[in-house]
Design an enzyme around this catalytic site. Structure first.
Site, PDB file in Angstrom:
ATOM      1  N   ASP A   1       0.848  -1.199   0.000  1.00  0.00           N
ATOM      2  CA  ASP A   1       0.000   0.000   0.000  1.00  0.00           C
ATOM      3  C   ASP A   1       0.879   1.242   0.000  1.00  0.00           C
ATOM      4  O   ASP A   1       1.810   1.346   0.824  1.00  0.00           O
ATOM      5  CB  ASP A   1      -0.852   0.055   1.280  1.00  0.00           C
TER       6      ASP A   1
ATOM      7  N   LYS B   1      -8.247   0.571  -5.180  1.00  0.00           N
ATOM      8  CA  LYS B   1      -9.454  -0.016  -4.588  1.00  0.00           C
ATOM      9  C   LYS B   1     -10.713   0.709  -5.034  1.00  0.00           C
ATOM     10  O   LYS B   1     -10.727   1.937  -5.133  1.00  0.00           O
ATOM     11  CB  LYS B   1      -9.380   0.075  -3.060  1.00  0.00           C
TER      12      LYS B   1
ATOM     13  N   GLY C   1      -5.450  -2.734   8.688  1.00  0.00           N
ATOM     14  CA  GLY C   1      -5.084  -1.603   9.520  1.00  0.00           C
ATOM     15  C   GLY C   1      -4.903  -1.934  10.984  1.00  0.00           C
ATOM     16  O   GLY C   1      -4.828  -1.042  11.818  1.00  0.00           O
TER      17      GLY C   1
ATOM     18  N   ARG D   1      -6.220 -20.714   6.737  1.00  0.00           N
ATOM     19  CA  ARG D   1      -6.339 -22.093   7.230  1.00  0.00           C
ATOM     20  C   ARG D   1      -7.697 -22.679   6.858  1.00  0.00           C
ATOM     21  O   ARG D   1      -7.799 -23.840   6.465  1.00  0.00           O
ATOM     22  CB  ARG D   1      -6.159 -22.131   8.747  1.00  0.00           C
TER      23      ARG D   1
ATOM     24  N   GLY E   1      -3.115  -7.376   8.170  1.00  0.00           N
ATOM     25  CA  GLY E   1      -2.428  -7.563   9.446  1.00  0.00           C
ATOM     26  C   GLY E   1      -0.981  -8.029   9.345  1.00  0.00           C
ATOM     27  O   GLY E   1      -0.344  -8.274  10.360  1.00  0.00           O
TER      28      GLY E   1
ATOM     29  N   GLY F   1      -0.278  -3.751   3.935  1.00  0.00           N
ATOM     30  CA  GLY F   1      -0.948  -2.456   3.919  1.00  0.00           C
ATOM     31  C   GLY F   1      -0.234  -1.487   4.815  1.00  0.00           C
ATOM     32  O   GLY F   1       0.813  -0.932   4.480  1.00  0.00           O
ATOM     33  N   SER F   2      -0.785  -1.310   6.000  1.00  0.00           N
ATOM     34  CA  SER F   2      -0.258  -0.315   6.922  1.00  0.00           C
ATOM     35  C   SER F   2       1.106  -0.719   7.488  1.00  0.00           C
ATOM     36  O   SER F   2       1.845   0.120   7.985  1.00  0.00           O
ATOM     37  CB  SER F   2      -1.257  -0.135   8.067  1.00  0.00           C
TER      38      SER F   2
END
Lengths: 290, 173
Positions: A22, A79, A151, A163, A212, A233-234
């Site tokens: 990102d 997005k 985030g 999983r 995450g 991402g973050s």
């Protein structure tokens, strides 16, 4: 399936073993490319800031996306809101390389996703389990990713989704052929796609981890669980040393099986994003679009 | 044949599946110790499709540039597709590529972004590079609209398109 969709699946195949990062500015995009990102996701705010800001979150300004397209030579993704056909058309018009129909933005339609077979541009969609993945592929998605809680810096949901999906794939592969009708009904998924999973033991499109991932170890964990690549991402631009952390995550995705190498590249990366425990947040984005 | 597939990033698994189906012994090269397992170098090296910027960086960061360069210089058979062609080209986007071994000049993303990806005959081009010029020792194996898209120089064969995907295209879902 038409030729364009096959070509779009092929582009996802070229991204495998890579890290999609990102970025919010051309400068960040160049840092990501230099660090070894195989693509960038252009957005105005990274998920951690979207979460903090609240309110309605929409497609980014096309001028901002164009600035990033001009800054790098790797594929650029962006997005659109779930079900927002017009945002998707705008992104197609600026020749984005991949659209993420994403739960990170506020959904525009709380029932339907976009009919992605009507577009020439490719789509990636999130999925928490096999049924959700096959529904999105049935709608024309040519790449799938987990819906780890964006985030947060907490990898627990991405692990749960990967999983679950891999377990369901193994279960479908083990069924007798005459059990596939019932399986398709239970999964609420198209029968021809359930047949593909039964015959091949995998999704018909590339499957990445997202949500995450904050450390090289997180990335290696997701590869161990069957991801074919990783979205971050973050986790990069909310950390102390983005360039170094990004490069380390890229190496971790290639050599996820080599713990000695992982130990070396995990050293002295500076502070990771602080993160939020996924159980302590109020907005659960993974529930958006099923 | 014993084939080492450079598995840093990209569609190395697609190359491996057709090489295995053709009866070759295949392994992945991700670290220096994978180049010649048990002291036995491969008969053939594969540089797969993917993102060339990523692969070039990992080639350096993972200390593979030197051992793989020596193998190529020693005359090992090489198959390079798309990003692999870019890694091996001596000139990329008008600039010298120091690690390059193949006397061609390529332009990256010559057909534009993903909307420019296409199938030409039985050849699959994904955000493909174009070969703009070739040196005297390079033989052109195939052309598209009068421009080379597959070339050979000694033991090196390189493609702008993805031969490894044709098989997949022929058994569409």
């Amino acid at each position: 399936m038409n030729e364009r969709q096959e070509l779009n699946r092929n582009l996802a195949q070229m991204l495998k073993g890579g890290v999609i990062m990102d970025v919010t500015t051309p400068e960040q995009a160049r840092i990501a490319e230099d660090a070894g990102a195989c693509a960038v996701m252009a957005l105005e705010r990274i998920p951690a800031d979207i979460r903090a800001a609240g309110g309605v979150s929409r497609m980014s300004d096309p001028a901002m996306i164009r600035g990033i397209q001009e800054a790098v030579s790797i594929p650029v993704m962006a997005k659109c809101r779930i079900g927002h056909i017009a945002e998707a058309r705008i992104l197609e018009a600026i020749e984005i390389d991949y659209i993420d129909e994403s739960e990170v933005l506020s959904p525009a339609d709380d029932v339907r996703h976009i009919d992605k077979t009507k577009f020439a541009v490719p789509f990636v969609c999130g999925a928490r389990d096999l049924g959700e993945a096959l529904r999105r592929i049935g709608e024309g998605a040519t790449m799938i990713r987990t819906k780890g809680e964006p985030g947060t810096g907490d990898v627990v949901q991405a692990v749960r989704h990967m999983r679950k999906m891999q377990g369901e794939i193994r279960r479908i592969a083990s069924l007798r052929e005459d059990g596939l009708y019932e399986a398709a009904k239970e999964l609420a998924a198209p029968l021809d796609l359930v047949r593909f999973v039964h015959a091949n033991g995998k999704l018909p499109v590339v499957n990445f981890a997202a949500g995450g991932v904050a450390t090289p170890a997180d990335a290696a964990l997701m590869m161990e669980l069957g991801a074919e690549g990783v979205f971050v991402g973050s986790g990069i631009f909310k950390s102390g040393d983005p360039a170094k952390r990004a490069a380390a995550i890229v190496q971790a995705v290639t050599n996820w099986q080599d713990a000695k190498l992982l130990a070396r590249i995990s050293e002295n990366l500076g502070p990771a994003m602080v993160g939020i425990n996924a159980d302590e947040i109020e907005t659960i984005m993974e529930e958006r679009g099923k | 044949m014993r084939v080492g597939v450079v598995a840093l990033q990209g569609d190395f698994a697609e190359h491996e599946s057709w090489l295995r189906a053709a009866g070759h012994e295949v392994w992945e090269i991700r670290r220096p110790q994978d180049v010649a397992p048990g002291g036995r170098p491969p008969d053939m090296l594969v540089f797969p499709g993917g993102e060339s910027t990523v692969q070039r960086k990992l080639l350096a960061d993972l200390e593979l540039a030197e051992p793989l360069g020596e193998l190529v210089d020693g005359g090992v058979e090489v198959l390079a597709t798309c990003a692999g062609l870019i890694l091996l080209a001596k000139q990329v986007d008008g600039r010298d590529n120091p690690w390059g071994r193949l006397d061609v000049s390529v332009r990256r993303n010559a057909y534009g972004r993903q909307l420019g990806s296409f199938v030409g005959g039985d050849r699959v081009f994904i955000r493909a590079p174009a070969i703009e010029s070739v040196g005297p020792t390079v033989e052109v194996l195939s052309e598209l609209d009068g421009k080379p898209v597959a070339v050979r120089q000694g033991a090196i064969r390189a493609y702008c398109y993805h031969p490894e995907l044709v098989w997949a295209h022929n058994r569409r879902l």
